[in-house]
Design a protein around this motif. Structure first.
Motif, mmCIF file in Angstrom:
data_model
loop_
_atom_site.group_PDB
_atom_site.id
_atom_site.type_symbol
_atom_site.label_atom_id
_atom_site.label_comp_id
_atom_site.label_asym_id
_atom_site.label_seq_id
_atom_site.Cartn_x
_atom_site.Cartn_y
_atom_site.Cartn_z
ATOM 1 N N VAL A 1 0.779 -1.617 -0.111
ATOM 2 C CA VAL A 1 -0.064 -0.185 0.166
ATOM 3 C C VAL A 1 1.154 1.104 0.206
ATOM 4 N N PRO A 2 0.890 1.965 -1.096
ATOM 5 C CA PRO A 2 1.422 3.325 -1.113
ATOM 6 C C PRO A 2 1.384 4.428 0.411
ATOM 7 N N THR A 3 2.775 4.361 1.412
ATOM 8 C CA THR A 3 2.943 5.481 2.331
ATOM 9 C C THR A 3 1.509 6.788 2.611
ATOM 10 N N PHE A 4 1.174 7.555 1.050
ATOM 11 C CA PHE A 4 0.373 8.780 1.290
ATOM 12 C C PHE A 4 -1.164 7.807 1.873
ATOM 13 N N LEU A 5 -1.524 6.977 0.542
ATOM 14 C CA LEU A 5 -2.722 6.275 1.191
ATOM 15 C C LEU A 5 -2.838 5.541 2.270
ATOM 16 N N LEU B 1 -3.113 8.415 4.637
ATOM 17 C CA LEU B 1 -4.515 8.759 4.816
ATOM 18 C C LEU B 1 -5.719 7.595 5.116
ATOM 19 N N ASN B 2 -5.283 6.821 4.841
ATOM 20 C CA ASN B 2 -6.733 5.925 5.217
ATOM 21 C C ASN B 2 -6.176 5.218 6.678
ATOM 22 N N TRP B 3 -5.159 5.339 7.669
ATOM 23 C CA TRP B 3 -5.700 5.897 9.063
ATOM 24 C C TRP B 3 -5.546 6.675 9.793
ATOM 25 N N TRP C 1 -7.880 8.699 8.715
ATOM 26 C CA TRP C 1 -9.123 8.362 8.456
ATOM 27 C C TRP C 1 -10.016 7.531 9.362
ATOM 28 N N LEU C 2 -9.958 6.699 9.625
ATOM 29 C CA LEU C 2 -10.000 5.240 10.807
ATOM 30 C C LEU C 2 -9.780 5.995 12.249
ATOM 31 N N ASN D 1 -10.767 9.543 12.494
ATOM 32 C CA ASN D 1 -11.859 10.367 12.349
ATOM 33 C C ASN D 1 -13.218 9.978 12.593
ATOM 34 N N ILE E 1 -15.943 9.196 10.702
ATOM 35 C CA ILE E 1 -16.005 8.522 9.585
ATOM 36 C C ILE E 1 -15.564 6.982 9.488
ATOM 37 N N ASP F 1 6.648 10.927 5.444
ATOM 38 C CA ASP F 1 5.780 10.802 4.268
ATOM 39 C C ASP F 1 4.472 10.667 5.217
ATOM 40 N N ILE G 1 3.693 13.835 7.644
ATOM 41 C CA ILE G 1 3.467 15.041 6.911
ATOM 42 C C ILE G 1 1.653 14.212 5.940
ATOM 43 N N VAL G 2 1.293 13.312 5.714
ATOM 44 C CA VAL G 2 0.292 13.230 5.601
ATOM 45 C C VAL G 2 -0.322 13.260 7.236
#
Lengths: 277, 311
Positions: free
Chosen positions: B131-135, B138-140, B142-143, B145, B148, B248, B251-252
């Protein structure tokens, strides 16, 4: 089977299951939210699966957003990087595998060193170097930078594949009058095809994921790669969770495809220098 | 007859010499393209960056560029945010490496036992690595958050949080967000390398030990661990350097916030260069980071020497 070994087996399978759940849960959640229609997003926030599934978010992202452009840019950048790196790395990997020469030690040391030092410290000087050449905000600039970052690791990877092919093959060809380069091209390279495919896969995944240099070097939407586009989308429309996650699912697809292609070579790839872990 | 053979002898050494020369050049020709690329895109910027550390380089200021000596380093020694970033780097690296290694080792031991469906299980648990690091970030994010994601509600239900809030905006807890994401993403790396090392251990050793009456724990301690030790040492040491530079996810997920609580040195460098466009100051911090990493590498080399001497 005794009772004790039964218990151990069950515990073992449960532990494996726990790891699988932990590994897949975030991706599952990504998919779940991307399929949840907006009106159910908040009312069914923590439900495991929405009562109604819709593909609206995907439809919107594909038809009405810039993500197809980002996707195409990322494909171009990651694909070109993978090809350039694999060509360069098969040459230099071959040199390291087949020749004993004086500078070999220094070349290996240099390449190992580039794997160790913080690339983030190159962000500013590379921007300064590329900007007068017109290579900022351009996909070519990204390909050049990513190629350089991935060549050392790919060289070690290709070297490990060449090391697995017996030297007698070239020797026999040379006795028949072929030069070393002909032997390399016509005998060794075809035998290394699985290794070449694995190298392409590793480099593609690494280039597809790269974030910091893309953020620094790209500013407009036209040349934005997927991570840059997704992050700017997130900071602009931070409430459109469904669309963001649909875009995230799209970003996941190429990475997963390449992952299943290179799965067999993970060990070799990770021990060869570990560019992205 | 004698005459021709003597000219032959004079001519002959020439060709092997040329051939030898060509042969000596050959490996350099193969490696030249890679080396040229590495030199221009990595070594030249490195040297350039080191010079920026002593210059005033700001992109937004057209009059900048002059030599200012040690000013950046003087400012750096007063910079509280930098000291905080140094402490955060230690915490981030230590916790990430330890947890990744610990769970990675357990996973490798679990997968070392043959069972039905091992291939597919292995593919699934290693998937996070792809899984790309930026994703991943973002994925975590969102988890975590509460709007959502499920995690705040679960942590609240377990009594770990006072209210289902976002830990990424809580100064005390924010660092755990990127660390958890990093652990999720990095477990496969340790599991894969350790699994490879485990599978290289000769099986008959275990059988012999079992016949001699060694229990599972004893077998682990006296066969598995000694065999794994070199792999463990190398991967942990290399990963430490790598993770300490890995910005990464931070930053994200948090961009260093809230209030610099998740800022590590690498993300601080990036923020200085990317947000403030102050390339001079960013390069000065980079130089300090480089020196620290060099010291760390020297310590490892020294440690290795003393270990070798002791044996």
């Amino acid at each position: 089977m005794t009772a004790k070994s039964m218990v151990l087996t069950v515990a073992h399978r449960l532990a494996i299951l726990a790891y699988i759940v932990f590994a897949l849960f975030p991706l599952f959640w990504l998919l779940k939210v991307s399929l949840t229609p907006n009106d159910l997003l908040y009312s069914e926030g923590v439900r495991m699966w929405p009562s109604r599934v819709s593909f609206d978010h995907f439809r919107f992202v594909v038809a009405h957003s810039d993500f197809p452009i980002f996707f195409r840019n990322s494909l171009i950048v990651a694909g070109s990087t993978a090809i350039v790196v694999t060509i360069l790395a098969s040459l230099s990997g071959y040199a390291l595998s087949r020749f004993a020469f004086r500078a070999k030690y220094w070349i290996v040391a240099l390449m190992l060193l580039t794997q160790m030092f913080p690339l983030v410290m190159l962000v500013a000087p590379i921007f300064k170097m590329l900007s007068p050449l017109g290579l900022t905000n351009s996909l070519t600039g990204l390909v050049i930078v990513y190629s350089a970052f991935n060549v050392p690791f790919a060289t070690f990877l290709m070297q490990s594949f060449f090391d697995g092919i017996p030297k007698d093959l070239e020797e026999a060809a040379k006795i028949d009058g072929a030069t070393q380069f002909t032997a390399f091209r016509q005998i060794i390279l075809p035998l290394t095809l699985p290794g070449i495919a694995a190298t392409i896969g590793f480099v593609f995944t690494a280039a597809w994921s790269e974030l910091l240099f893309a953020l620094m070097l790209i500013s407009g939407n036209d040349a934005a790669t997927f991570p840059v586009g997704l992050l700017s989308f997130v900071s602009k429309f931070s409430v459109d969770f469904g669309q963001m996650m649909a875009a995230g699912v799209l970003a996941l697809i190429p990475a997963c495809v390449f992952f299943f292609l290179i799965q067999r070579y993970l060990v070799q790839g990770l021990t060869a220098g570990a560019v992205k872990g | 007859m004698t005459h021709t053979s003597s000219t032959d002898m004079r001519v002959q050494p020439k060709r092997p010499l040329l051939q030898r020369l060509a042969g000596a050049c050959e490996p350099y020709l193969y490696s030249a393209p890679s080396l040229v690329l590495i030199a221009t895109v990595m070594l030249v910027p490195l040297a350039l960056g080191l010079s920026y550390a002593f210059r005033d380089v700001q992109i937004l200021n057209p009059f900048s560029g002059g030599f200012i000596g040690l000013d950046h380093f003087r400012a750096l020694s007063q910079d509280q945010a930098f000291y905080r970033a140094l402490r955060n780097t230690l915490w981030w690296t230590g916790a990430s490496v330890f947890l990744q290694f610990f769970f990675g080792l357990i996973l490798a031991l679990l997968l070392d036992k043959p069972f039905r469906g091992r291939g597919i299980a292995q593919a699934l648990v290693f998937l996070p690595w792809a899984v790309p690091t930026f994703l991943t970030g973002l994925n975590w994010a969102w988890l975590f958050n509460p709007v959502i994601g499920p995690l705040p509600h679960w942590l609240f239900a377990l009594g770990l949080l006072d209210e289902p809030g976002n830990i990424l905006s809580d100064p005390q807890l924010a660092m755990w967000g990127p660390i958890v994401a990093n652990v999720w993403w990095g477990i496969p790396f340790f599991a894969i390398t350790l699994l490879a090392a485990l599978q290289a251990i000769p099986r008959d050793l275990y059988e012999a030990a079992a016949i001699d009456g060694a229990g599972p724990f004893q077998r682990f301690r006296s066969i598995t661990l000694p065999f794994l030790a070199p792999t463990i040492a190398i991967t942990v040491l290399l990963r430490t350097v790598w993770i300490s530079n890995f910005a990464d996810l931070i930053i994200v997920m948090t961009n260093g916030g809230p209030a610099d609580r998740t800022q590590i040195v690498a993300s601080y460098i990036f923020t200085q260069a990317f947000k403030r466009l102050d390339f001079g100051y960013a390069s000065a911090i980079s130089m300090v980071l480089l020196v620290l990493l060099l010291v760390y590498s020297m310590l490892i080399v020294l440690l290795r020497q003393t270990m070798l001497n002791r044996d």
